[in-house]
Design a protein around this motif. Structure first.
Motif, PDB file in Angstrom:
ATOM      1  N   GLN A 148       0.827  -1.208   0.000  1.00 27.04           N
ATOM      2  CA  GLN A 148       0.000   0.000   0.000  1.00 27.04           C
ATOM      3  C   GLN A 148       0.860   1.257   0.000  1.00 27.04           C
ATOM      4  N   SER A 149       2.037   1.170  -0.595  1.00 28.28           N
ATOM      5  CA  SER A 149       2.940   2.326  -0.616  1.00 28.28           C
ATOM      6  C   SER A 149       2.316   3.499  -1.363  1.00 28.28           C
ATOM      7  N   GLY A 150       2.584   4.698  -0.858  1.00 30.57           N
ATOM      8  CA  GLY A 150       2.094   5.907  -1.515  1.00 30.57           C
ATOM      9  C   GLY A 150       0.612   6.166  -1.324  1.00 30.57           C
ATOM     10  N   MET A 151      -0.028   5.442  -0.428  1.00 30.02           N
ATOM     11  CA  MET A 151      -1.469   5.620  -0.212  1.00 30.02           C
ATOM     12  C   MET A 151      -1.780   6.837   0.643  1.00 30.02           C
ATOM     13  N   GLY A 152      -0.754   7.407   1.260  1.00 32.20           N
ATOM     14  CA  GLY A 152      -1.012   8.553   2.125  1.00 32.20           C
ATOM     15  C   GLY A 152      -1.988   8.178   3.217  1.00 32.20           C
ATOM     16  N   HIS A 153      -2.941   9.099   3.506  1.00 35.43           N
ATOM     17  CA  HIS A 153      -3.890   8.851   4.592  1.00 35.43           C
ATOM     18  C   HIS A 153      -5.235   8.365   4.060  1.00 35.43           C
ATOM     19  N   ALA A 154      -5.205   7.666   2.938  1.00 35.95           N
ATOM     20  CA  ALA A 154      -6.450   7.135   2.375  1.00 35.95           C
ATOM     21  C   ALA A 154      -7.103   6.163   3.339  1.00 35.95           C
ATOM     22  N   ILE A 155      -8.443   6.164   3.347  1.00 38.79           N
ATOM     23  CA  ILE A 155      -9.211   5.193   4.113  1.00 38.79           C
ATOM     24  C   ILE A 155     -10.268   4.578   3.201  1.00 38.79           C
ATOM     25  N   THR A 156     -10.731   3.412   3.577  1.00 37.65           N
ATOM     26  CA  THR A 156     -11.710   2.683   2.770  1.00 37.65           C
ATOM     27  C   THR A 156     -13.114   3.080   3.183  1.00 37.65           C
ATOM     28  N   VAL A 157     -13.860   3.694   2.261  1.00 34.77           N
ATOM     29  CA  VAL A 157     -15.232   4.130   2.573  1.00 34.77           C
ATOM     30  C   VAL A 157     -16.264   3.559   1.606  1.00 34.77           C
ATOM     31  N   ASN A 158     -15.833   3.103   0.434  1.00 36.26           N
ATOM     32  CA  ASN A 158     -16.783   2.610  -0.566  1.00 36.26           C
ATOM     33  C   ASN A 158     -16.614   1.122  -0.850  1.00 36.26           C
ATOM     34  N   ASN A 159     -16.011   0.416   0.093  1.00 33.53           N
ATOM     35  CA  ASN A 159     -15.820  -1.013  -0.072  1.00 33.53           C
ATOM     36  C   ASN A 159     -15.778  -1.659   1.306  1.00 33.53           C
ATOM     37  N   VAL A 160     -15.924  -2.971   1.358  1.00 34.60           N
ATOM     38  CA  VAL A 160     -15.848  -3.677   2.631  1.00 34.60           C
ATOM     39  C   VAL A 160     -14.391  -3.872   3.021  1.00 34.60           C
ATOM     40  N   LEU A 161     -14.182  -4.102   4.300  1.00 34.03           N
ATOM     41  CA  LEU A 161     -12.850  -4.413   4.810  1.00 34.03           C
ATOM     42  C   LEU A 161     -12.841  -5.840   5.356  1.00 34.03           C
ATOM     43  N   SER A 207      12.816   5.867   1.461  1.00 34.68           N
ATOM     44  CA  SER A 207      12.831   7.103   2.238  1.00 34.68           C
ATOM     45  C   SER A 207      11.442   7.685   2.453  1.00 34.68           C
ATOM     46  N   ASN A 208      11.256   8.260   3.653  1.00 33.04           N
ATOM     47  CA  ASN A 208      10.083   9.083   3.924  1.00 33.04           C
ATOM     48  C   ASN A 208      10.517  10.439   4.477  1.00 33.04           C
ATOM     49  N   SER A 209      11.659  10.919   3.999  1.00 31.42           N
ATOM     50  CA  SER A 209      12.143  12.228   4.411  1.00 31.42           C
ATOM     51  C   SER A 209      11.490  13.315   3.559  1.00 31.42           C
ATOM     52  N   SER A 210      11.646  14.562   4.010  1.00 31.56           N
ATOM     53  CA  SER A 210      11.154  15.730   3.290  1.00 31.56           C
ATOM     54  C   SER A 210       9.673  15.575   2.928  1.00 31.56           C
ATOM     55  N   ILE A 211       9.301  15.945   1.696  1.00 35.39           N
ATOM     56  CA  ILE A 211       7.896  15.966   1.286  1.00 35.39           C
ATOM     57  C   ILE A 211       7.305  14.563   1.174  1.00 35.39           C
ATOM     58  N   ASN A 212       8.159  13.537   1.165  1.00 33.47           N
ATOM     59  CA  ASN A 212       7.665  12.167   1.087  1.00 33.47           C
ATOM     60  C   ASN A 212       6.735  11.827   2.239  1.00 33.47           C
ATOM     61  N   VAL A 213       6.867  12.544   3.349  1.00 33.92           N
ATOM     62  CA  VAL A 213       6.018  12.274   4.502  1.00 33.92           C
ATOM     63  C   VAL A 213       4.539  12.463   4.160  1.00 33.92           C
ATOM     64  N   ILE A 214       4.232  13.335   3.199  1.00 31.85           N
ATOM     65  CA  ILE A 214       2.854  13.595   2.805  1.00 31.85           C
ATOM     66  C   ILE A 214       2.241  12.390   2.094  1.00 31.85           C
ATOM     67  N   TYR A 215       3.036  11.734   1.270  1.00 34.02           N
ATOM     68  CA  TYR A 215       2.532  10.632   0.448  1.00 34.02           C
ATOM     69  C   TYR A 215       2.603   9.281   1.157  1.00 34.02           C
ATOM     70  N   SER A 216       3.352   9.215   2.217  1.00 33.85           N
ATOM     71  CA  SER A 216       3.723   7.950   2.830  1.00 33.85           C
ATOM     72  C   SER A 216       2.576   7.249   3.546  1.00 33.85           C
ATOM     73  N   GLY A 217       2.336   5.986   3.184  1.00 40.35           N
ATOM     74  CA  GLY A 217       1.408   5.163   3.943  1.00 40.35           C
ATOM     75  C   GLY A 217       1.974   4.804   5.299  1.00 40.35           C
ATOM     76  N   THR A 218       3.290   4.615   5.363  1.00 41.61           N
ATOM     77  CA  THR A 218       3.959   4.316   6.637  1.00 41.61           C
ATOM     78  C   THR A 218       3.697   5.413   7.651  1.00 41.61           C
ATOM     79  N   MET A 219       3.943   6.656   7.253  1.00 40.65           N
ATOM     80  CA  MET A 219       3.771   7.766   8.173  1.00 40.65           C
ATOM     81  C   MET A 219       2.297   8.066   8.432  1.00 40.65           C
ATOM     82  N   SER A 220       1.446   7.822   7.448  1.00 38.94           N
ATOM     83  CA  SER A 220       0.015   8.052   7.674  1.00 38.94           C
ATOM     84  C   SER A 220      -0.544   7.094   8.716  1.00 38.94           C
ATOM     85  N   ALA A 221      -0.030   5.865   8.764  1.00 32.78           N
ATOM     86  CA  ALA A 221      -0.433   4.943   9.816  1.00 32.78           C
ATOM     87  C   ALA A 221      -0.019   5.487  11.181  1.00 32.78           C
ATOM     88  N   ALA A 222       1.205   6.009  11.262  1.00 39.70           N
ATOM     89  CA  ALA A 222       1.665   6.602  12.516  1.00 39.70           C
ATOM     90  C   ALA A 222       0.827   7.822  12.887  1.00 39.70           C
TER      91      ALA A 222
END
Length: 257
Positions: A43-56, A104-119
């Motif tokens: 799920q790399s690059g998913m940012g802070h996306a969440i699932t709203v139109n599908n089942v989990l 890397s999730n340095s600099s602006i990558n933090v915005i796109y990062s699924g890793t950091m969005s989970a945190a």
């Protein structure tokens, strides 16, 4: 779960079988009681996306031996944290760690990062949280140089606490352990991606695109995460998820609204 050991939630964005998260689980097992809720696929690059139109779907899974309890989730990294807090855990974890990311999730990558969005999602839930990344994008990256730094930073976070509204973004250079000079507390470098779309045609004549690009560092400061990583240091950036531009409020109040 024992009261003596902290409860640690582990997640990532590369998927539950990725070597980075398997390494992180091994480290956390030495520190506390571990529950893993991670995506069932990358799920790399998913940012802070969440699932709203599908089942989990979120199901127990055993990937390898260990005392950890694991769940594989069909959703995004942010979904994984939401599922853990609301459906799986019977109490709030003492810490959430996300990673170790492949890349890397340095600099602006933090915005796109699924890793950091989970945190960040954990931080929103009031859980102290850290995102860990290694500057090696390959699937079979060597995470051995990361272990001591990840353990030490985690123990410090548990002992000293992380303020509410803040999560830590930790990046580790792709160097041998003995080549890493130490740890730098940094600010996020001012950079961006100069993007390019590689336009191609399928065998059926349909056009499609591959996203590519080049990172541009506009920041020449020696207190940034990019500088630290380029000079052989582990970088730690405290990240806040209050996006208010406080310095703009006074100016906006002068507008004729």
């Amino acid at each position: 779960m024992t009261k003596e050991r902290p409860l640690i939630l582990v997640t990532n964005d590369d998927g539950i079988t990725a070597p980075g998260v398997r390494t992180l689980i091994q480290i956390m097992n030495k520190i506390g009681d571990v529950v893993v809720v991670a995506p069932d696929s990358p799920q790399s690059g998913m940012g802070h996306a969440i699932t709203v139109n599908n089942v989990l779907h979120c199901n127990p899974i055993t990937v390898d031996d260990g005392p950890q309890i694991e769940y594989s989730c069909s959703g995004t990294p942010a979904d994984c944290v939401k599922m853990a807090v609301n459906e799986i855990l019977n109490r709030k974890p003492d810490l959430c760690v996300s990673g170790i990311n492949h890349g890397s999730n340095s600099s602006i990558n933090v915005i796109y990062s699924g890793t950091m969005s989970a945190a960040v999602e954990a931080g929103i839930e009031g859980i102290p949280a850290i995102g860990f990344s290694l500057l090696d994008y390959t699937y079979h990256a060597d995470f051995n140089q990361s272990k001591e730094f990840v353990k030490n930073i985690t123990l410090n976070a548990l002992e000293n606490g992380i303020p509410e509204g803040v999560v830590l973004n930790v990046n580790i250079p792709k160097l041998k352990k003995e080549e890493i000079k130490g740890v730098k507390i940094c600010r996020q470098a001012n950079g961006y991606w100069r993007e390019d779309f590689d336009k191609r045609k399928s065998p059926f004549g349909k056009e499609y695109y591959w996203l590519s690009g080049e990172f541009v560092n506009k920041d020449r400061g020696e207190d940034t995460d990019v500088w630290a990583l380029e000079n052989g240091y582990v970088s730690i950036v405290p990240v806040q998820f209050d996006l208010t531009a406080h310095h703009m409020i006074q100016k906006l109040n002068t507008w004729d609204l």
